[in-house]
Design a protein around this motif. Sequence first.
Motif, PDB file in Angstrom:
ATOM      1  N   ASN A 252       0.856  -1.186   0.000  1.00 55.96           N
ATOM      2  CA  ASN A 252       0.000   0.000   0.000  1.00 55.96           C
ATOM      3  C   ASN A 252       0.893   1.238   0.000  1.00 55.96           C
ATOM      4  N   PHE A 253       0.525   2.219  -0.777  1.00 56.66           N
ATOM      5  CA  PHE A 253       1.259   3.489  -0.766  1.00 56.66           C
ATOM      6  C   PHE A 253       0.201   4.585  -0.724  1.00 56.66           C
ATOM      7  N   PHE A 254       0.169   5.300   0.393  1.00 54.59           N
ATOM      8  CA  PHE A 254      -0.915   6.272   0.550  1.00 54.59           C
ATOM      9  C   PHE A 254      -0.443   7.577   1.179  1.00 54.59           C
ATOM     10  N   SER A 255      -1.217   8.608   0.949  1.00 49.13           N
ATOM     11  CA  SER A 255      -0.950   9.891   1.596  1.00 49.13           C
ATOM     12  C   SER A 255      -2.057  10.122   2.615  1.00 49.13           C
ATOM     13  N   THR A 256      -1.737  10.854   3.653  1.00 48.18           N
ATOM     14  CA  THR A 256      -2.764  11.122   4.666  1.00 48.18           C
ATOM     15  C   THR A 256      -2.399  12.351   5.501  1.00 48.18           C
ATOM     16  N   HIS A 257      -3.409  12.906   6.159  1.00 47.94           N
ATOM     17  CA  HIS A 257      -3.168  13.960   7.150  1.00 47.94           C
ATOM     18  C   HIS A 257      -3.429  13.418   8.548  1.00 47.94           C
ATOM     19  N   SER A 258      -3.964  12.190   8.592  1.00 44.73           N
ATOM     20  CA  SER A 258      -4.369  11.633   9.883  1.00 44.73           C
ATOM     21  C   SER A 258      -3.255  10.771  10.487  1.00 44.73           C
ATOM     22  N   GLU A 259      -2.790  11.202  11.645  1.00 48.91           N
ATOM     23  CA  GLU A 259      -1.714  10.439  12.300  1.00 48.91           C
ATOM     24  C   GLU A 259      -2.223   9.101  12.827  1.00 48.91           C
ATOM     25  N   ILE A 260      -3.505   9.089  13.205  1.00 47.54           N
ATOM     26  CA  ILE A 260      -4.099   7.835  13.716  1.00 47.54           C
ATOM     27  C   ILE A 260      -4.129   6.793  12.596  1.00 47.54           C
ATOM     28  N   PHE A 261      -4.590   7.238  11.436  1.00 51.38           N
ATOM     29  CA  PHE A 261      -4.663   6.335  10.284  1.00 51.38           C
ATOM     30  C   PHE A 261      -3.269   5.850   9.893  1.00 51.38           C
ATOM     31  N   LEU A 262      -2.333   6.784   9.955  1.00 51.52           N
ATOM     32  CA  LEU A 262      -0.942   6.469   9.607  1.00 51.52           C
ATOM     33  C   LEU A 262      -0.384   5.389  10.544  1.00 51.52           C
ATOM     34  N   GLU A 263      -0.666   5.593  11.823  1.00 51.30           N
ATOM     35  CA  GLU A 263      -0.170   4.659  12.839  1.00 51.30           C
ATOM     36  C   GLU A 263      -0.774   3.264  12.641  1.00 51.30           C
ATOM     37  N   LYS A 264      -2.075   3.264  12.283  1.00 52.15           N
ATOM     38  CA  LYS A 264      -2.784   1.991  12.121  1.00 52.15           C
ATOM     39  C   LYS A 264      -2.342   1.228  10.873  1.00 52.15           C
ATOM     40  N   CYS A 265      -2.070   1.955   9.824  1.00 59.20           N
ATOM     41  CA  CYS A 265      -1.964   1.297   8.512  1.00 59.20           C
ATOM     42  C   CYS A 265      -0.567   1.249   7.897  1.00 59.20           C
ATOM     43  N   SER A 266       0.407   1.933   8.478  1.00 59.73           N
ATOM     44  CA  SER A 266       1.702   1.947   7.774  1.00 59.73           C
ATOM     45  C   SER A 266       2.812   1.321   8.603  1.00 59.73           C
ATOM     46  N   ASN A 267       3.778   0.759   7.917  1.00 54.60           N
ATOM     47  CA  ASN A 267       4.979   0.286   8.611  1.00 54.60           C
ATOM     48  C   ASN A 267       6.174   1.151   8.212  1.00 54.60           C
TER      49      ASN A 267
END
Lengths: 224, 218
Positions: B192-207
């Motif tokens: 997955n390669f995504f952009s976001t402004h949400s730190e919560i989403f980032l924490e949940k979904c990225s390594n």
Amino acid sequence: MLNWFKVLSILIKKDIKIEFQTKETLVTLCLFGLLIITVFSLSTENNSLINQNFGAGILWSSVIFAGSIAMVKFFYHEEQNKTLQSLLVMPVPSELILFSKSIVFFIFLSISEIIIFLISSVLFNLNIFSLKLILGCIVFNIGYSVVGSFFGVISSKSSSKEILLTMLLIPIITPILMFIIATTNDVIRSELNSNFQTWLGLGISFDIIFLTLMSYLFGKILED
Amino acid sequence: MKVNAKKVLMLTKISKSYQNNLVINNFSLDFNYGDSVGIIGKNGSGKSTILKISCGLLKPDSGNVLLMGKSFDSTEDGLLIKSRMGVVLHEDMLYPQLTVFENLNFYSKILGIKNVNTKIEELSTLLNLSDYLKISVSKLSNGNKKRVSFAKSLLNDPDILFADEPESNLDDNGKEIVSKIFNDRRKRGLTNFFSTHSEIFLEKCSNQLINLKDFENA
């Protein structure tokens, strides 16, 4: 991956399905075309000399202007909903996008021409249905649809798309416009010694050249 | 389609400007199969541009893009890459005149998917779209359009999924579903390669995290 013909047929079916639901392109084509010939028919007062001399010009100016307006509508939705972008990230060769748009526009244009010509033959008292004109229309419609689809996609990004499309399209289609007007004049005046074959050669050459050129350039332009 | 390349995406010295505004300057990035990479940065920092360059929608002014070891420069390779990637952008990129089912059916056919109905049913259940299949896209809320857009991007079970702010327009349930999809994909070795402004989403979904702030003075 699918073969090109299958992808092309899927793209065409999609555009026809959308048109069946919105009826925008076909209605625009017929409505504007009929509006123009009706206005002309009122002004010529069914004078057979005027009709014979200017009939071809009246017919084709109605088709060209109605076609330009319909073409803008035809591409506006793709730009507005970014569905063209969506196709560009799918395994679809860019040429097929141009071909599918051209084929669908060719179909709509041909249907509208049948209606416009039928009404015109009554309003202007002209006998215009002949094999020569049908052949001419097919050659003209191919060239007009390909060049129009190409510039339709380009101009759809512009805020003044109607003006831009007309400005780009009409100068380029001048050769096939001359061909179809000459052919229509021959048919209206029932001229036997005409240069139809020369004109037909020009029309077919135009179609081949622009089909090749536009399909090559289309991918490059979409990339940029 | 795991070709002979360890790296699923390689961006090398990418630069891109819009008119005279240099948005990305000499940007390089690579990551492996199975990574879930989140990209953050302030508005206008070039997150969407990087995603669009990576998925072949934009051509960089300079630099190279290799996706699954292949380049978009070759038409054949480009088509092969596109058949194995999924893209979700800000815009829903759907035909509003068609129903949800018709949209998904159209894209499934373009992608050459077999058992189209089963696939659509599976994705619509996953994204809570089953009740909307016969509804025209123009009548959907923005959140539901986003779900349909997600369903569309997952039709081919892509090796790499590009998503520009995937959580935007979604309610809490939608965000939960999307983060579950991202994590399931990662577990299966998909990227997955995504952009976001949400730190919560980032924490949940990225390594892996890329902060464009770190590249500003590079």
